[in-house]
Design a protein around this motif. Structure first.
Motif, mmCIF file in Angstrom:
data_model
loop_
_atom_site.group_PDB
_atom_site.id
_atom_site.type_symbol
_atom_site.label_atom_id
_atom_site.label_comp_id
_atom_site.label_asym_id
_atom_site.label_seq_id
_atom_site.Cartn_x
_atom_site.Cartn_y
_atom_site.Cartn_z
ATOM 1 N N SER A 1 0.928 -1.199 -0.069
ATOM 2 C CA SER A 1 0.145 -0.067 -0.037
ATOM 3 C C SER A 1 0.839 1.202 0.078
ATOM 4 O O SER A 1 0.210 2.285 0.106
ATOM 5 N N VAL B 1 -0.360 4.456 -1.916
ATOM 6 C CA VAL B 1 -1.579 4.802 -1.718
ATOM 7 C C VAL B 1 -1.160 5.748 -0.469
ATOM 8 O O VAL B 1 -1.811 6.878 -0.325
ATOM 9 N N GLU C 1 -7.774 7.096 -2.866
ATOM 10 C CA GLU C 1 -6.510 6.556 -3.351
ATOM 11 C C GLU C 1 -6.248 5.288 -3.325
ATOM 12 O O GLU C 1 -5.733 4.646 -4.204
ATOM 13 N N THR D 1 -3.556 -0.056 -6.665
ATOM 14 C CA THR D 1 -4.037 0.409 -5.601
ATOM 15 C C THR D 1 -5.447 -0.547 -5.078
ATOM 16 O O THR D 1 -5.420 -0.648 -3.813
#
Lengths: 351, 351
Positions: free
Chosen positions: A264, A267, B250, B257
């Protein structure tokens, strides 16, 4: 050529951070000059053709009482930086020092503009629209009258018209409900004054806004008294820090969650960027006869450079004249009783 | 056996949510009885040996003016639910309806306790310690004197001693700095009253707290005037919602993602659980001669059940007597001028 006076000694980290920021700033702004104010032995290592050291032998401590800073430290870096503005050697001063002392010294040296009873502190808070909402006052004034709130609206409009290049930004009045009948007597009276000012064309009044509207970007400017603004700002800082802490805790709980954190990363980095308060560092002290900007005390070099950028933009776009013109244009501003001498009216730190 | 009166018609979703919550609540509490208040045709489908329908022909709208709800809807589900408490048929009432109307009707029907000038609304906000900080007032009173803040501190202490099973929870006074000299004159005077009350053993006073301390859990109870409390609460809701929105955006930006979101699911679920305001649903209306709890208007069944749980715990632990005793024990509470008749003093909605 714009010249900024920088209090290099202020903030939690002093010259380690401020000088690094100054160097970056000079690299990014070939038209700018800096006056580096502070203890010469700490600043002399900094060599740049557009920078000059202005000596100041004292430093105001981050927790030093306002009275002591104002009355006893006549050669503090903060005071000498503001003096450069007063005496026309710089167009704006920037400091990461003690907010209360900065406001008191700036007010003492520069005085307030005609038509302004009390200077205010304005900062930007990121909103959902990808922009930022400008909120004032953030703690300079703990008891405000409706007239003060109107003055904040006018000064905030001048600031945002410079920052956002929008001639008529929308002002919201922070309240406990959107209806005009909501709020305390003083807030309702402020609503009336703001509506009247809008009718005269002095501001663009959006109406009442609530706490959550700061993030919705319902208005470009949110005006409130310094007590409420300070509580809101610190509540925001507290919640953002708690959520950040929770995220960190949950992502580092075990091997699996740590792997998730790696996956992640883009992000989380994007989220961090969007929430990065450093991008909005640099609060304006409005209503004075000179430009002064306040950086967060804990600012790193990137954040402090942002405060320098803000001061530079304000000086380049002649924010001082814009505020003066708007205040003068709002002609017959109702007079507000000056409460500067009220013991509780010393500016508390918004940070 | 504890009996709760439930305004089944209130809130954004009415009986769809409230009845589902009531059924769960009855399943979880074999010692509880419910009076389901509302339009009989909407409630008759609900069959349970420990539930009984109490008819009420009218419903207060979520945006209905307080005056109209109070004066013209004499048979509203909200009013009839509170009437059950007044007449001793229930030990507490719960509603997800219009906060202003609920407070006005509760105050009109139940009256305030001796020694209390104004009822307050208290809610819990999750903090970093894994617990929650109780904040009051959240909007019932927009202009508060120091005496009101002292009364909030005493009532809040009674509430938290029940909720946390802690006989002497710590009270913080919301201010713009930790030093006793900070804040407006009224806040400084409140600080003096709180220190005096602590010296008499009526409360445990932690001192001033700032907005971020709500999340640090520096104090168990934070007292503030309703204007500030309402702004803080809505600012919290706004920021939490913005951060939630940013996370969602996001994590759904692209395939990569989205994959990260799948891998991070346990982490995000844990975060959501920790931040879940539904777990803290159920604000207490304190200072009345009867227990009334307010659920968030947008509550789902889980959240509304939580409000029922809170009312049940309060009734079972005799919160009413505890508040009464504490207020009486704080014997010579200074009298506060009653501002109930001031036009601006109608309770705004904290939600």
């Amino acid at each position: 050529m714009i010249t900024l006076a920088v209090d290099c000694m202020g903030g939690d980290h002093g010259p380690d951070v401020t000088l690094a920021a100054c160097r970056q700033f000079l690299n990014h702004h070939p038209e700018a000059r800096l006056l580096l104010v502070g203890r010469p032995e700490r600043l002399q290592g900094f060599a740049h053709e557009r920078a000059e050291v202005v000596p100041a032998s004292e430093v105001v401590g981050m927790d030093e009482p306002v009275e002591a800073a104002l009355r006893r430290k006549k050669d503090s870096s903060m005071r000498v930086a503001i003096l450069q503005v007063k005496e026309g050697r710089a167009q704006a001063a920037v400091s990461a020092g003690n907010t209360g002392a900065l406001m008191a010294i700036a007010r003492y040296l520069l005085k307030t503009l005609d038509g302004i009873d009390r200077p205010a502190i304005a900062t930007q808070i990121p909103n959902m629209r990808g922009g930022a909402t400008t909120v004032l006052d953030l703690g300079a004034n703990v008891d405000c009258t409706a007239e003060h709130l109107l003055q904040f609206a006018i000064m905030g409009s001048a600031l945002v018209s410079v920052l956002n290049d929008d001639p008529q930004p929308r002002v919201g009045l922070l309240n406990v409900g959107e209806e005009a009948i909501k709020g305390s007597e003083e807030i309702k009276r402020a609503g009336e004054l703001l509506r009247a000012a809008a009718a005269r064309g002095d501001i663009c009044f959006h109406g009442n806004v609530e706490g959550n509207d700061i993030f919705k970007g319902a208005a470009d400017i949110v005006v409130c008294d310094g007590f409420v603004g300070n509580v809101a700002l610190k509540t925001i800082e507290g919640l953002a820090s708690m959520i950040g802490g929770f995220l960190k805790e949950e992502f580092s709980r075990n091997l699996l969650t740590r792997a998730a954190a790696v996956v992640s990363y883009p992000v989380l980095a994007a989220l961090k960027r969007r929430m990065d308060h450093r991008r909005y560092n640099g609060a304006a002290l409005l209503g004075l006869r000179g430009l002064v900007f306040k950086s967060h005390g804990s600012a790193d070099a990137l954040a402090f450079e942002q405060a320098l950028n803000r001061a530079y933009d304000a000086a380049r776009n002649n924010l001082l004249e814009r505020v003066r013109t708007r205040v003068a244009h709002a002609a017959v501003l109702p007079a507000a009783p000056d409460m500067a001498s009220v013991p509780g009216a010393t500016p508390p730190s918004p940070h």
